[in-house]
Design a protein around this motif. Structure first.
Motif, PDB file in Angstrom:
ATOM      1  N   LEU A   1     -51.950  52.259 -60.334  1.00 31.54           N
ATOM      2  CA  LEU A   1     -51.800  52.492 -58.896  1.00 31.54           C
ATOM      3  C   LEU A   1     -51.243  53.881 -58.592  1.00 31.54           C
ATOM      4  O   LEU A   1     -51.731  54.565 -57.684  1.00 31.54           O
ATOM      5  N   CYS A   2     -50.218  54.307 -59.325  1.00 27.31           N
ATOM      6  CA  CYS A   2     -49.684  55.640 -59.021  1.00 27.31           C
ATOM      7  C   CYS A   2     -50.655  56.725 -59.481  1.00 27.31           C
ATOM      8  O   CYS A   2     -50.699  57.815 -58.884  1.00 27.31           O
ATOM      9  N   THR A   3     -51.457  56.438 -60.503  1.00 27.08           N
ATOM     10  CA  THR A   3     -52.513  57.374 -60.891  1.00 27.08           C
ATOM     11  C   THR A   3     -53.546  57.492 -59.776  1.00 27.08           C
ATOM     12  O   THR A   3     -53.959  58.598 -59.409  1.00 27.08           O
ATOM     13  N   ALA A   4     -53.945  56.347 -59.219  1.00 30.86           N
ATOM     14  CA  ALA A   4     -54.883  56.352 -58.094  1.00 30.86           C
ATOM     15  C   ALA A   4     -54.288  57.094 -56.899  1.00 30.86           C
ATOM     16  O   ALA A   4     -54.983  57.870 -56.224  1.00 30.86           O
ATOM     17  N   ARG A   5     -53.033  56.867 -56.628  1.00 34.47           N
ATOM     18  CA  ARG A   5     -52.351  57.545 -55.522  1.00 34.47           C
ATOM     19  C   ARG A   5     -52.404  59.059 -55.698  1.00 34.47           C
ATOM     20  O   ARG A   5     -52.686  59.804 -54.755  1.00 34.47           O
ATOM     21  N   GLN A   6     -52.125  59.544 -56.886  1.00 35.83           N
ATOM     22  CA  GLN A   6     -52.085  60.986 -57.109  1.00 35.83           C
ATOM     23  C   GLN A   6     -53.482  61.608 -57.063  1.00 35.83           C
ATOM     24  O   GLN A   6     -53.654  62.707 -56.518  1.00 35.83           O
ATOM     25  N   LEU A   7     -54.480  60.937 -57.608  1.00 35.58           N
ATOM     26  CA  LEU A   7     -55.840  61.475 -57.506  1.00 35.58           C
ATOM     27  C   LEU A   7     -56.285  61.518 -56.049  1.00 35.58           C
ATOM     28  O   LEU A   7     -56.875  62.499 -55.588  1.00 35.58           O
ATOM     29  N   HIS A   8     -55.998  60.452 -55.322  1.00 34.78           N
ATOM     30  CA  HIS A   8     -56.348  60.393 -53.905  1.00 34.78           C
ATOM     31  C   HIS A   8     -55.626  61.498 -53.130  1.00 34.78           C
ATOM     32  O   HIS A   8     -56.227  62.199 -52.298  1.00 34.78           O
TER      33      HIS A   8
END
Length: 445
Positions: A12-19
Motif C-alpha cells: 500500500l505505501c509503495t502504491a501510495r508513493q508511485l501514485h
C-alpha cells in the motif's frame, strides 16, 4: 507501467508513493481486500485472535496518516485492518488493484517483465516496465524437522487462530519469539498444561515503562553503541530480571543483536508455574518428548513457533541475487538489485522501531529513482553505479547480529533511515518536472 505484488502495508505505501510521483502501476492482491496478514479473514493470513501490534502505534504509523486518537497504544489486529483499509481509501488506491488475483509467474524479457496472473480460473499475461515485490515476509512457515515421530497433534503458529484448540490438552510450544510467547500465554487459560521449549536465550522487554510504551523511550540522546547496549541491558535487568530466574536460558549475546521479545506476561506465567520452561527437544517417541537435559514429558499437542521463511514462488531465485545457503537476497538497502534497474524488493527489511514510516521512506526512494530513470538523468546513473557496488553491504550500525536466517535482512534503524534519507534528498533535488506539470497534478492525471 509498473506492477506491485501485494496489498499489505508495504504494498500500500509503495502504491501510495508511485501514485504520488505520477508513476503508472497495476497492483495485484491474492485476497479480496487490502491489509495482507492484518486481515484475519484473509485465507492466507497468519494472524490469530489475540494478536496485537508489538510496537506502539506512534512508532509504527505512517506520518502522513496517523492512527486515530482512540486507538490503543498497542492496537488489536482488527484496528490495524481498519487502518490499512482507511489508508487505501484515503489515498485512492483501491482502483489501482486487481483483487482476488494470484501472480503465477514473473518472467524477464529483453525489456521489462512478463507477469502471468490468474483470477477465477482465467489467466492473463501482462507486460510491465518494472516489478515491485511486496508480498510480505511472514507467510511461509519455517518447519524444522523434529527428531522422531510425534503421534499427537502438530501445528505451526501460522495455523493457530483461537485458544480453543488447547482445551484440556498437554501443550508444548516450541520457540520463544513474539508469536510463540503470545500463544503460550493464550494456552495457559485453556490447556491442561503448557511447556515452552527454548533452545537459546532471549531478551524480554515490557511493553510499558512508567505508563508509556517502551519503544517511545530513548533516542533523544545519541549514545555510542557499546554504551547504549550496556545501559539498556542494565535497565532491562532491573525491570524484568534475568531469564534464568524464570527457568529460561540467558542470552549469550548482547542486547539488540537479535530481535527482543516484547512480552512480560510470559515471564509472569513462568514465575507463577502456569508455564514450565523446557530445553531443546532431543528425541520424540510417540507422545513422549525427551529434552536435551534428559527430562521427559508427554504432550497431546506441539505448536511450532519457529517463524517464517522468505518466499517468492512466482519468480526465479536467480533473478533476486539470492545465492544458495544465504538467508536473503543480496540487495542494496535490501531493495535494489545490483544489475537490474526494473526489479525492487519492497519490505524485505526488519529493524527494531523501523515501523511503517521507515518502509514508506523506502518506497519513496524507489519512486524517486524510477522518476530519475525515466528522465535518463545523471543522478539515476550515479545511483545505479552505487547500488551495484554496495549490494552486499549491510547497514548493521556496528551491531553483531546473530547468524540466523530470520536476521539475514535485519538492519540498524537509524543507519538505515539515514541512508534512505540521504539518497532521497539527492534524487529529489535533481528531480525533473514531469511533462511540465506540478508533481501533484501529474500524480492525479
Amino acid at each position: 507501467m509498473y506492477a506491485i505484488i501485494g496489498a499489505g502495508p508495504m504494498g500500500l505505501c509503495t502504491a501510495r508513493q508511485l501514485h504520488k510521483h505520477g508513476i503508472a502501476f497495476v497492483g495485484f492482491e491474492l485476497n479480496s481486500d487490502v491489509g495482507g496478514l492484518w486481515d484475519i479473514d484473509n485465507p492466507h493470513s497468519t494472524m490469530y485472535d489475540s494478536a496485537h501490534l508489538i510496537s506502539s502505534k506512534g512508532t509504527t504509523e505512517f506520518t502522513e496518516f496517523p492512527m486515530r486518537d482512540e486507538v490503543a497504544p498497542y492496537p488489536h489486529h482488527s484496528e490495524m485492518r481498519r487502518y490499512f483499509r482507511d489508508y487505501a481509501e484515503h489515498f485512492g488506491l483501491y482502483e489501482h488493484y486487481q483483487f482476488n488475483t494470484r501472480v503465477l509467474n514473473v518472467e524477464r524479457l529483453d525489456q521489462g517483465w512478463k507477469l502471468t496472473s490468474e483470477r477465477a480460473g482465467e489467466r492473463r499475461e501482462w507486460q510491465f516496465d518494472g516489478v515491485l515485490i511486496a508480498n510480505g515476509t511472514l507467510h511461509k512457515p519455517n518447519l524444522p524437522s523434529l527428531p522422531g515421530d510425534f503421534s499427537g497433534e502438530l501445528l505451526h503458529s501460522s495455523d493457530y487462530r483461537s485458544p480453543a484448540v488447547f482445551d484440556g490438552k498437554r501443550v508444548l510450544v516450541v520457540g520463544c519469539g513474539n508469536s510463540a510467547c503470545d500463544i503460550a500465554v493464550d494456552a495457559v487459560h485453556r490447556a491442561a498444561s503448557v511447556d515452552l521449549s527454548v533452545r537459546r536465550g532471549y531478551y524480554f522487554l515490557p511493553k510499558f515503562i512508567l505508563g508509556r510504551p517502551t519503544d517511545t523511550f530513548g533516542g533523544a540522546i545519541k549514545l555510542p553503541r557499546p554504551l547504549k547496549q550496556r545501559l539498556d541491558g542494565l535497565l532491562v535487568r532491573a525491570l524484568v530480571g534475568k531469564p534464568s530466574q524464570y527457568g529460561l536460558p540467558d542470552p549469550d549475546y548482547k542486547l539488540y543483536e537479535s530481535h527482543p521479545v516484547m512480552n512480560s506476561l510470559v515471564l509472569h506465567h513462568l514465575g507463577h508455574g502456569d508455564i514450565q520452561a523446557r530445553r531443546d527437544i532431543a528425541r520424540i517417541d510417540d507422545q513422549q518428548v525427551t529434552f536435551s537435559d534428559g527430562e521427559q514429558a508427554e504432550y497431546d499437542l506441539i505448536l511450532m513457533g519457529t517463524g517464517y521463511k522468505l518466499d517468492y514462488p512466482f519468480i526465479d531465485r536467480a533473478h533476486l541475487n539470492w545465492p544458495e545457503r544465504t538467508g536473503a537476497p543480496q540487495l542494496y538497502l535490501n531493495v535494489f538489485h545490483p544489475q537490474y534497474d526494473d526489479l525492487f524488493m519492497m519490505g524485505m527489511v526488519e529493524a527494531s522501531g523501523l515501523g511503517w514510516q521507515g518502509r514508506d521512506e523506502q518506497a519513496e526512494l524507489v519512486a524517486l529513482y524510477i522518476r530519475q530513470l525515466q528522465a535518463g538523468s545523471k543522478a539515476a546513473q550515479q545511483f545505479k553505479a552505487l547500488k551495484h557496488e554496495r549490494a552486499s553491504i549491510r547497514l548493521d550500525g556496528g551491531y553483531a547480529y546473530l547468524d540466523l536466517e530470520r536476521m539475514a535482512y535485519y538492519v540498524h534503524k537509524d543507519s538505515y533511515r539515514a541512508s534512505i534519507k540521504q539518497h532521497s534528498d539527492e534524487l529529489r533535488q535533481t528531480l525533473p518536472a514531469q511533462a511540465g506539470k506540478p508533481l501533484q497534478a501529474a500524480a492525479q492525471a
